[in-house]
Design an enzyme around this catalytic site. Sequence first.
Site, short mmCIF file in Angstrom:
data_model
loop_
_atom_site.label_atom_id
_atom_site.label_comp_id
_atom_site.label_asym_id
_atom_site.label_seq_id
_atom_site.Cartn_x
_atom_site.Cartn_y
_atom_site.Cartn_z
N CYS A 1 41.25 50.47 64.78
CA CYS A 1 40.76 49.30 65.52
C CYS A 1 39.52 49.64 66.33
O CYS A 1 38.60 48.81 66.43
CB CYS A 1 41.88 48.75 66.40
SG CYS A 1 43.24 48.03 65.43
N CYS B 1 43.93 51.70 68.47
CA CYS B 1 44.04 52.93 67.67
C CYS B 1 42.67 53.26 67.10
O CYS B 1 41.70 52.51 67.28
CB CYS B 1 45.07 52.73 66.55
SG CYS B 1 44.53 51.58 65.26
N HIS C 1 46.61 44.75 62.31
CA HIS C 1 46.75 44.88 63.76
C HIS C 1 46.11 43.66 64.41
O HIS C 1 45.19 43.04 63.85
CB HIS C 1 46.05 46.14 64.26
CG HIS C 1 46.75 47.40 63.88
ND1 HIS C 1 46.46 48.61 64.46
CD2 HIS C 1 47.71 47.65 62.95
CE1 HIS C 1 47.22 49.55 63.93
NE2 HIS C 1 47.98 49.00 63.01
N GLU D 1 43.95 43.33 66.76
CA GLU D 1 42.50 43.44 66.92
C GLU D 1 41.76 43.13 65.61
O GLU D 1 40.78 42.39 65.60
CB GLU D 1 42.09 44.85 67.38
CG GLU D 1 42.72 45.30 68.66
CD GLU D 1 43.97 46.15 68.44
OE1 GLU D 1 44.89 45.69 67.72
OE2 GLU D 1 44.03 47.25 68.99
#
Length: 150
Positions: free
Chosen positions: A85, A82, A52, A54
């Site tokens: 993260c 999420c 992801h 992040e």
Amino acid sequence: MKRPDFMALALREAEAAALRGEVPVGAVIASGDTVVAKAGNRTRELADPTAHAEILAIREACRKLSSERLTGHDLYVTLEPCAMCAGAISFARLRRLYFGAADEKGGAVVNGVRFFTSPTCHHVPDIYPGLAESEAALLLKDFFRERREP
């Protein structure tokens, strides 16, 4: 000197992710007026569900700083993080979290599990939702609409 628009940079990372066929999420980690790291989603490209935006930005910033802690740094991300993260944000000890669009299905900050309100959360950043929310949401809506239409 004008301060950089970190969310605009995150939106550019999201746009680049969309061009690669990735869900358009972008992230920037900043310290003061300096960009320390930036990334867009790369889960498909890297065949890695943890890639992801992040996580990739946190990894890059930690590598550059030779530290697992990003105390005093801020994260700008186009979509509500999420749970995975949010956990990484907490463990990295990021000072502030700015995010664009809320994510009712997968978000874990103001939606879902609300990770940072858990009593087992190690560190809670200052949280600023809704920054460039309409631009971030439009990127996501357009991306998924294009995939649904023949």
